[in-house]
Write a protein that holds these residues in place. Sequence first.
Motif, PDB file in Angstrom:
ATOM      1  N   ALA A 314       0.813  -1.213   0.000  1.00 24.39           N
ATOM      2  CA  ALA A 314       0.000   0.000   0.000  1.00 24.39           C
ATOM      3  C   ALA A 314       0.847   1.263   0.000  1.00 24.39           C
ATOM      4  O   ALA A 314       1.965   1.291   0.530  1.00 24.39           O
ATOM      5  N   GLU A 315       0.293   2.291  -0.632  1.00 24.28           N
ATOM      6  CA  GLU A 315       0.894   3.627  -0.663  1.00 24.28           C
ATOM      7  C   GLU A 315       2.233   3.667  -1.394  1.00 24.28           C
ATOM      8  O   GLU A 315       3.051   4.558  -1.149  1.00 24.28           O
ATOM      9  N   SER A 316       2.456   2.751  -2.292  1.00 26.35           N
ATOM     10  CA  SER A 316       3.723   2.727  -3.027  1.00 26.35           C
ATOM     11  C   SER A 316       3.598   3.468  -4.356  1.00 26.35           C
ATOM     12  O   SER A 316       2.510   3.597  -4.919  1.00 26.35           O
ATOM     13  N   HIS A 317       4.749   3.923  -4.864  1.00 16.87           N
ATOM     14  CA  HIS A 317       4.806   4.642  -6.138  1.00 16.87           C
ATOM     15  C   HIS A 317       5.821   3.946  -7.040  1.00 16.87           C
ATOM     16  O   HIS A 317       6.997   3.815  -6.680  1.00 16.87           O
ATOM     17  N   ILE A 318       5.335   3.514  -8.196  1.00 18.39           N
ATOM     18  CA  ILE A 318       6.172   2.741  -9.111  1.00 18.39           C
ATOM     19  C   ILE A 318       6.295   3.490 -10.430  1.00 18.39           C
ATOM     20  O   ILE A 318       5.298   3.939 -10.991  1.00 18.39           O
ATOM     21  N   GLY A 319       7.529   3.605 -10.926  1.00 17.92           N
ATOM     22  CA  GLY A 319       7.752   4.170 -12.238  1.00 17.92           C
ATOM     23  C   GLY A 319       7.984   5.663 -12.226  1.00 17.92           C
ATOM     24  O   GLY A 319       8.173   6.269 -11.171  1.00 17.92           O
ATOM     25  N   PRO A 320       7.943   6.270 -13.416  1.00 18.14           N
ATOM     26  CA  PRO A 320       7.645   5.638 -14.711  1.00 18.14           C
ATOM     27  C   PRO A 320       8.775   4.730 -15.186  1.00 18.14           C
ATOM     28  O   PRO A 320       9.903   4.863 -14.741  1.00 18.14           O
ATOM     29  N   MET A 321       8.438   3.825 -16.067  1.00 20.67           N
ATOM     30  CA  MET A 321       9.392   2.929 -16.724  1.00 20.67           C
ATOM     31  C   MET A 321      10.193   2.096 -15.737  1.00 20.67           C
ATOM     32  O   MET A 321      11.416   1.989 -15.809  1.00 20.67           O
ATOM     33  N   ALA A 322       9.479   1.483 -14.788  1.00 22.81           N
ATOM     34  CA  ALA A 322      10.091   0.558 -13.841  1.00 22.81           C
ATOM     35  C   ALA A 322       9.722  -0.870 -14.221  1.00 22.81           C
ATOM     36  O   ALA A 322       8.712  -1.115 -14.877  1.00 22.81           O
ATOM     37  N   HIS A 323      10.556  -1.825 -13.786  1.00 20.72           N
ATOM     38  CA  HIS A 323      10.346  -3.230 -14.127  1.00 20.72           C
ATOM     39  C   HIS A 323      10.445  -4.069 -12.855  1.00 20.72           C
ATOM     40  O   HIS A 323      11.520  -4.183 -12.254  1.00 20.72           O
ATOM     41  N   LEU A 324       9.322  -4.631 -12.441  1.00 21.59           N
ATOM     42  CA  LEU A 324       9.298  -5.552 -11.302  1.00 21.59           C
ATOM     43  C   LEU A 324       9.149  -6.963 -11.839  1.00 21.59           C
ATOM     44  O   LEU A 324       8.088  -7.348 -12.332  1.00 21.59           O
ATOM     45  N   ARG A 325      10.237  -7.726 -11.749  1.00 21.51           N
ATOM     46  CA  ARG A 325      10.241  -9.094 -12.254  1.00 21.51           C
ATOM     47  C   ARG A 325       9.726 -10.051 -11.176  1.00 21.51           C
ATOM     48  O   ARG A 325       9.556  -9.665 -10.020  1.00 21.51           O
ATOM     49  N   PRO A 326       9.469 -11.313 -11.556  1.00 20.85           N
ATOM     50  CA  PRO A 326       8.887 -12.253 -10.599  1.00 20.85           C
ATOM     51  C   PRO A 326       9.634 -12.328  -9.268  1.00 20.85           C
ATOM     52  O   PRO A 326      10.868 -12.326  -9.232  1.00 20.85           O
ATOM     53  N   GLY A 327       8.844 -12.396  -8.193  1.00 19.93           N
ATOM     54  CA  GLY A 327       9.422 -12.527  -6.862  1.00 19.93           C
ATOM     55  C   GLY A 327       9.707 -11.220  -6.164  1.00 19.93           C
ATOM     56  O   GLY A 327      10.244 -11.217  -5.050  1.00 19.93           O
ATOM     57  N   SER A 328       9.327 -10.094  -6.769  1.00 22.34           N
ATOM     58  CA  SER A 328       9.545  -8.800  -6.123  1.00 22.34           C
ATOM     59  C   SER A 328       8.427  -8.538  -5.123  1.00 22.34           C
ATOM     60  O   SER A 328       7.255  -8.694  -5.445  1.00 22.34           O
ATOM     61  N   VAL A 329       8.799  -8.132  -3.913  1.00 20.29           N
ATOM     62  CA  VAL A 329       7.818  -7.883  -2.854  1.00 20.29           C
ATOM     63  C   VAL A 329       8.140  -6.548  -2.197  1.00 20.29           C
ATOM     64  O   VAL A 329       9.221  -6.365  -1.627  1.00 20.29           O
ATOM     65  N   LEU A 330       7.186  -5.612  -2.262  1.00 24.47           N
ATOM     66  CA  LEU A 330       7.329  -4.318  -1.605  1.00 24.47           C
ATOM     67  C   LEU A 330       6.341  -4.270  -0.443  1.00 24.47           C
ATOM     68  O   LEU A 330       5.138  -4.463  -0.628  1.00 24.47           O
ATOM     69  N   ASP A 331       6.839  -4.008   0.770  1.00 24.51           N
ATOM     70  CA  ASP A 331       5.988  -4.061   1.954  1.00 24.51           C
ATOM     71  C   ASP A 331       5.026  -2.883   2.053  1.00 24.51           C
ATOM     72  O   ASP A 331       3.980  -2.981   2.688  1.00 24.51           O
ATOM     73  N   GLY A 332       5.365  -1.752   1.433  1.00 23.39           N
ATOM     74  CA  GLY A 332       4.468  -0.604   1.452  1.00 23.39           C
ATOM     75  C   GLY A 332       5.211   0.702   1.626  1.00 23.39           C
ATOM     76  O   GLY A 332       6.331   0.741   2.162  1.00 23.39           O
ATOM     77  N   GLU A 333       4.593   1.784   1.128  1.00 27.24           N
ATOM     78  CA  GLU A 333       5.180   3.123   1.186  1.00 27.24           C
ATOM     79  C   GLU A 333       6.548   3.141   0.515  1.00 27.24           C
ATOM     80  O   GLU A 333       7.460   3.861   0.942  1.00 27.24           O
ATOM     81  N   ASN A 334       6.659   2.376  -0.542  1.00 21.86           N
ATOM     82  CA  ASN A 334       7.935   2.290  -1.262  1.00 21.86           C
ATOM     83  C   ASN A 334       7.912   3.160  -2.513  1.00 21.86           C
ATOM     84  O   ASN A 334       6.857   3.484  -3.049  1.00 21.86           O
ATOM     85  N   LYS A 335       9.101   3.493  -2.979  1.00 27.40           N
ATOM     86  CA  LYS A 335       9.245   4.180  -4.258  1.00 27.40           C
ATOM     87  C   LYS A 335      10.238   3.408  -5.119  1.00 27.40           C
ATOM     88  O   LYS A 335      11.368   3.148  -4.697  1.00 27.40           O
ATOM     89  N   VAL A 336       9.778   3.021  -6.285  1.00 28.28           N
ATOM     90  CA  VAL A 336      10.632   2.366  -7.273  1.00 28.28           C
ATOM     91  C   VAL A 336      10.503   3.187  -8.543  1.00 28.28           C
ATOM     92  O   VAL A 336       9.480   3.149  -9.225  1.00 28.28           O
TER      93      VAL A 336
END
Length: 452
Positions: A314-336
Amino acid sequence: MNLMVLILAAGKGTRMKSDMPKVLFKAAGRPMVDYVVDAASELGAGRINVVIGNGAELVQKHLAGKAEFSVQTQQRGTGDAVMAAADSINGFDGKVLILCGDMPLVKSETLKSFIEEAEKHPVAFMSVKVKNPFGYGRVIRGVDGSVIKIVEEKDATEDEKREDEINTGIYLCDSKELMTRLAEVDCNNAQGEYYLTDIVKKGAYAHLCKDETEFLGVNNRVQLAEASRVLWDRVAEKHMMNGVSILDPKNFYCDCTVEIDNDVTIYPNVFLEGDTTIGKGSIVYSGSRIKDSIIAENCEIKENCLITESHVGAESHIGPMAHLRPGSVLDGENKVGNFVELKKAKMGIGSKSSHLTYLGDAEIGKDVNIGCGTITCNYDGYSKYKTIIEDGVFVGSDVQLVAPVKVGKGALIAAGSTITKDVPADALGITRAKQQNMEGWVSSWKKKKGVE
């Protein structure tokens, strides 16, 4: 009512111009035959029998555990396809519902309505009036409205071709009556085939349907695209009625297996596939593709991201142009952020990696900052190794973490470092060559080169 569903799926699909069995071509993300099998299952059928032929092993493998199978060894028409299941039908006392494996748009509610109205007739079929009947078998009725016959396109006269009521290819028959009539069918026609349509010559009930869209048979890739569009439109309508804002439904591509909570906003040209869930309040911007992943509440997936088999807290921000491949786990409030790639990486709450980074086989704690250009060097050409970064670590820009390696809680890794050994908690990890400033060197070098 004792019901067997017989699905005809033996056709080669010549017009698809492929070695793959036609019924395994995907419409809106799923093989066409899956929609038909699902519809049959929703009817509560005691048995589902799929007639296979071309690419039989592939179809059987795909549907293993969902149906029984009969094999049509030669492609000699729809009547012959049903006869391929003679052993199953002869041993069955009840109604046989015949469906086509290349018709993914038929709704189970439509089939239920047909069965309720037609079950008192020994032989019944579904018909529909269409704007363009070319290529379909025409339903020919007498002056009293009763069905005289179904005539295929190649056997029809010019007057018969002008009829706009067509046969959908869906039948409901008493099992014994079906086999009796099939025994009398011959191949004396333009194609030299055994037509299933000939069973209506001795009388049949035609259930006239209203929506021709449901009965699109897919014979080429143009029709496959048409069927996919209808399925995507249905899914979009369902989600919008459940409180999802889809800004451009005509450019929304979502599998029927995807779950979306209310107050989610989806921008154009988004692909949502497989077992994906989008949590309440999240936004997915244009150009992103999410497959078999969980996006929790109030997340922002910016433009052109690819997320597969991952969990975004929850509350995470992804991208633009990010790549999360299999097995990626973000617990929350993350920025990728921009051009960040994760693979089998776990990030604790509040951790971020804003740009130009690769994190593979990594376990990252809470409130960690990963600087621009950081790389976890997880592969030595033979094996993969793990990087562990504990809570509160600050990783400067242009850092290489050569796994296996561990960075302790609260440590700081200086920009430009290549870390090959564990860094203790609260320590500064730094690997830099001593800087030298050679005054006047540039002017001297230019003079030697003859450069002003």
